[in-house]
Design a protein around this motif. Structure first.
Motif, PDB file in Angstrom:
ATOM      1  N   TYR A   1      -5.438  12.798  30.844  1.00 54.92           N
ATOM      2  CA  TYR A   1      -5.168  11.769  32.193  1.00 54.92           C
ATOM      3  C   TYR A   1      -5.544  10.241  32.102  1.00 54.92           C
ATOM      4  O   TYR A   1      -6.916   9.762  31.433  1.00 54.92           O
ATOM      5  N   SER A   2      -5.297   9.987  33.051  1.00 57.84           N
ATOM      6  CA  SER A   2      -5.389   8.781  33.465  1.00 57.84           C
ATOM      7  C   SER A   2      -6.278   7.704  34.162  1.00 57.84           C
ATOM      8  O   SER A   2      -6.531   7.415  34.669  1.00 57.84           O
ATOM      9  N   GLY A   3      -6.830   9.433  35.431  1.00 54.42           N
ATOM     10  CA  GLY A   3      -6.946   9.212  36.424  1.00 54.42           C
ATOM     11  C   GLY A   3      -8.219  10.273  36.674  1.00 54.42           C
ATOM     12  O   GLY A   3      -7.222  10.907  36.093  1.00 54.42           O
ATOM     13  N   ILE A   4      -8.776  10.528  37.943  1.00 49.73           N
ATOM     14  CA  ILE A   4      -9.514  11.350  38.048  1.00 49.73           C
ATOM     15  C   ILE A   4     -10.017  11.494  39.914  1.00 49.73           C
ATOM     16  O   ILE A   4     -10.325  10.571  39.674  1.00 49.73           O
ATOM     17  N   ALA A   5      -9.441  11.280  40.237  1.00 49.30           N
ATOM     18  CA  ALA A   5      -9.756  11.896  41.809  1.00 49.30           C
ATOM     19  C   ALA A   5     -10.513  12.936  42.037  1.00 49.30           C
ATOM     20  O   ALA A   5     -10.787  13.710  42.215  1.00 49.30           O
ATOM     21  N   VAL A   6     -11.223  12.318  42.650  1.00 49.29           N
ATOM     22  CA  VAL A   6     -12.769  12.755  43.271  1.00 49.29           C
ATOM     23  C   VAL A   6     -12.323  12.778  44.867  1.00 49.29           C
ATOM     24  O   VAL A   6     -13.223  11.954  45.373  1.00 49.29           O
ATOM     25  N   THR A   7     -12.524  13.961  45.235  1.00 49.85           N
ATOM     26  CA  THR A   7     -12.910  13.859  46.905  1.00 49.85           C
ATOM     27  C   THR A   7     -13.954  15.145  47.445  1.00 49.85           C
ATOM     28  O   THR A   7     -14.680  15.922  47.207  1.00 49.85           O
ATOM     29  N   LYS A   8     -14.173  15.108  48.231  1.00 47.90           N
ATOM     30  CA  LYS A   8     -15.560  15.669  49.370  1.00 47.90           C
ATOM     31  C   LYS A   8     -14.213  15.824  50.610  1.00 47.90           C
ATOM     32  O   LYS A   8     -14.111  14.734  51.592  1.00 47.90           O
ATOM     33  N   ASN A   9     -14.358  16.704  50.853  1.00 45.96           N
ATOM     34  CA  ASN A   9     -13.217  17.642  52.315  1.00 45.96           C
ATOM     35  C   ASN A   9     -12.445  17.172  52.575  1.00 45.96           C
ATOM     36  O   ASN A   9     -12.058  16.813  53.492  1.00 45.96           O
ATOM     37  N   PHE A  10     -11.873  16.495  51.704  1.00 45.73           N
ATOM     38  CA  PHE A  10     -10.011  15.987  52.316  1.00 45.73           C
ATOM     39  C   PHE A  10      -9.383  16.886  51.955  1.00 45.73           C
ATOM     40  O   PHE A  10      -9.048  18.634  52.131  1.00 45.73           O
ATOM     41  N   VAL A  11      -8.480  16.232  53.513  1.00 43.73           N
ATOM     42  CA  VAL A  11      -7.798  17.203  54.143  1.00 43.73           C
ATOM     43  C   VAL A  11      -6.522  16.032  54.402  1.00 43.73           C
ATOM     44  O   VAL A  11      -6.294  15.146  54.109  1.00 43.73           O
ATOM     45  N   ALA A  12      -4.932  17.120  53.856  1.00 43.62           N
ATOM     46  CA  ALA A  12      -3.687  15.642  54.164  1.00 43.62           C
ATOM     47  C   ALA A  12      -3.150  17.274  54.130  1.00 43.62           C
ATOM     48  O   ALA A  12      -3.220  18.296  54.395  1.00 43.62           O
ATOM     49  N   SER A  13      -1.426  16.365  54.417  1.00 44.27           N
ATOM     50  CA  SER A  13      -0.471  17.564  55.140  1.00 44.27           C
ATOM     51  C   SER A  13       0.069  17.125  53.934  1.00 44.27           C
ATOM     52  O   SER A  13      -0.015  16.098  52.693  1.00 44.27           O
ATOM     53  N   PRO A  14       1.336  18.408  53.813  1.00 45.62           N
ATOM     54  CA  PRO A  14       1.623  18.024  52.360  1.00 45.62           C
ATOM     55  C   PRO A  14       2.588  17.215  51.801  1.00 45.62           C
ATOM     56  O   PRO A  14       2.881  16.188  52.502  1.00 45.62           O
ATOM     57  N   HIS A  15       1.998  16.602  50.473  1.00 46.47           N
ATOM     58  CA  HIS A  15       2.657  15.917  49.840  1.00 46.47           C
ATOM     59  C   HIS A  15       2.724  15.923  48.184  1.00 46.47           C
ATOM     60  O   HIS A  15       2.774  16.838  47.610  1.00 46.47           O
ATOM     61  N   ILE A  16       3.635  14.544  47.777  1.00 47.27           N
ATOM     62  CA  ILE A  16       3.823  14.778  46.081  1.00 47.27           C
ATOM     63  C   ILE A  16       2.957  13.717  45.560  1.00 47.27           C
ATOM     64  O   ILE A  16       3.214  12.065  46.394  1.00 47.27           O
ATOM     65  N   ASP A  17       3.143  14.023  44.135  1.00 49.51           N
ATOM     66  CA  ASP A  17       2.363  12.670  43.521  1.00 49.51           C
ATOM     67  C   ASP A  17       3.725  12.278  42.571  1.00 49.51           C
ATOM     68  O   ASP A  17       3.608  12.597  41.702  1.00 49.51           O
ATOM     69  N   ASP A  18       4.379  11.787  43.385  1.00 43.57           N
ATOM     70  CA  ASP A  18       5.534  11.154  42.655  1.00 43.57           C
ATOM     71  C   ASP A  18       5.336  10.510  41.721  1.00 43.57           C
ATOM     72  O   ASP A  18       6.125  10.160  40.612  1.00 43.57           O
ATOM     73  N   ARG A  19       3.914   9.083  41.196  1.00 42.04           N
ATOM     74  CA  ARG A  19       4.389   8.651  40.418  1.00 42.04           C
ATOM     75  C   ARG A  19       3.118   9.566  38.764  1.00 42.04           C
ATOM     76  O   ARG A  19       3.208   9.027  37.568  1.00 42.04           O
ATOM     77  N   ASP A  20       2.694  10.818  39.109  1.00 41.68           N
ATOM     78  CA  ASP A  20       2.231  11.760  38.271  1.00 41.68           C
ATOM     79  C   ASP A  20       3.523  11.893  37.102  1.00 41.68           C
ATOM     80  O   ASP A  20       4.725  11.769  37.532  1.00 41.68           O
ATOM     81  N   GLN A  21       3.483  12.386  35.705  1.00 46.14           N
ATOM     82  CA  GLN A  21       3.827  12.218  34.768  1.00 46.14           C
ATOM     83  C   GLN A  21       3.924  13.297  34.272  1.00 46.14           C
ATOM     84  O   GLN A  21       5.067  13.748  33.312  1.00 46.14           O
ATOM     85  N   THR A  22       3.046  13.876  34.489  1.00 50.33           N
ATOM     86  CA  THR A  22       3.263  15.563  34.078  1.00 50.33           C
ATOM     87  C   THR A  22       2.045  16.748  34.889  1.00 50.33           C
ATOM     88  O   THR A  22       1.622  15.790  36.168  1.00 50.33           O
ATOM     89  N   PHE A  23       1.758  17.988  34.841  1.00 49.13           N
ATOM     90  CA  PHE A  23       0.665  18.424  35.582  1.00 49.13           C
ATOM     91  C   PHE A  23      -0.744  18.231  36.144  1.00 49.13           C
ATOM     92  O   PHE A  23      -0.909  17.021  35.149  1.00 49.13           O
ATOM     93  N   GLN A  24      -1.020  19.072  36.247  1.00 50.08           N
ATOM     94  CA  GLN A  24      -2.614  18.457  36.353  1.00 50.08           C
ATOM     95  C   GLN A  24      -3.749  19.075  36.717  1.00 50.08           C
ATOM     96  O   GLN A  24      -3.110  20.257  36.293  1.00 50.08           O
ATOM     97  N   TYR A  25      -5.042  18.928  36.408  1.00 51.43           N
ATOM     98  CA  TYR A  25      -5.619  20.073  36.289  1.00 51.43           C
ATOM     99  C   TYR A  25      -6.692  20.079  37.575  1.00 51.43           C
ATOM    100  O   TYR A  25      -6.904  18.789  38.628  1.00 51.43           O
TER     101      TYR A  25
END
Length: 133
Positions: free
Chosen positions: A30-54
């Motif tokens: 993994y090149s990064g980790i998103a650490v969030t608190k109470n994250f709310v977002a509309s549907p989105h695509i992580d278009d820079r991803d090169q593989t699946f996420q955990y």
């Protein structure tokens, strides 16, 4: 670890995340980790991803909410569907290159850790159904 070793901030959190991934999938880069608190977002695509996420969510939010929703495509007929993935106190492997979002929740704080890779070290094809076993 492949997290920035020169960053002196959040050392304990970074080491705990590395320990978690060593337990889950020692070979996952993994090149990064998103650490969030109470994250709310509309549907989105992580278009820079090169593989699946955990993804994992933690906190005292009420059960029955806060799931990760990931759109998928039925390979037989091309129809779209939505996977509702429980990440509360469990880790899931999803493809963020599909539209995805978090369902609403109540009853407390929801934290999440998203391990992702935007490098070209180990790219994988997009998974049609959006969720991996």
């Amino acid at each position: 670890t492949n997290a920035a070793s020169k960053d002196i901030h959040y050392t304990d959190l970074r080491q705990a995340c590395r320990g978690l991934m060593d337990w889950v999938d020692v070979d996952y880069y993994y090149s990064g980790i998103a650490v969030t608190k109470n994250f709310v977002a509309s549907p989105h695509i992580d278009d820079r991803d090169q593989t699946f996420q955990y993804a994992i969510s933690l906190g005292d939010f009420a059960a029955g909410g806060g799931q990760l929703c990931v759109e998928g495509i039925n390979t037989e007929d091309g129809s779209d569907f939505v996977n509702v993935v429980e990440t509360r106190n469990r880790i899931a492997r999803v493809d963020g290159r599909h539209p995805h979002w978090v369902r609403t929740w109540s009853g407390g704080d929801r934290y999440s850790l998203i391990f992702y890779d935007t490098s070209d070290r180990k790219p994988t094809p997009v998974v049609p159904n959006g969720v991996l076993p």
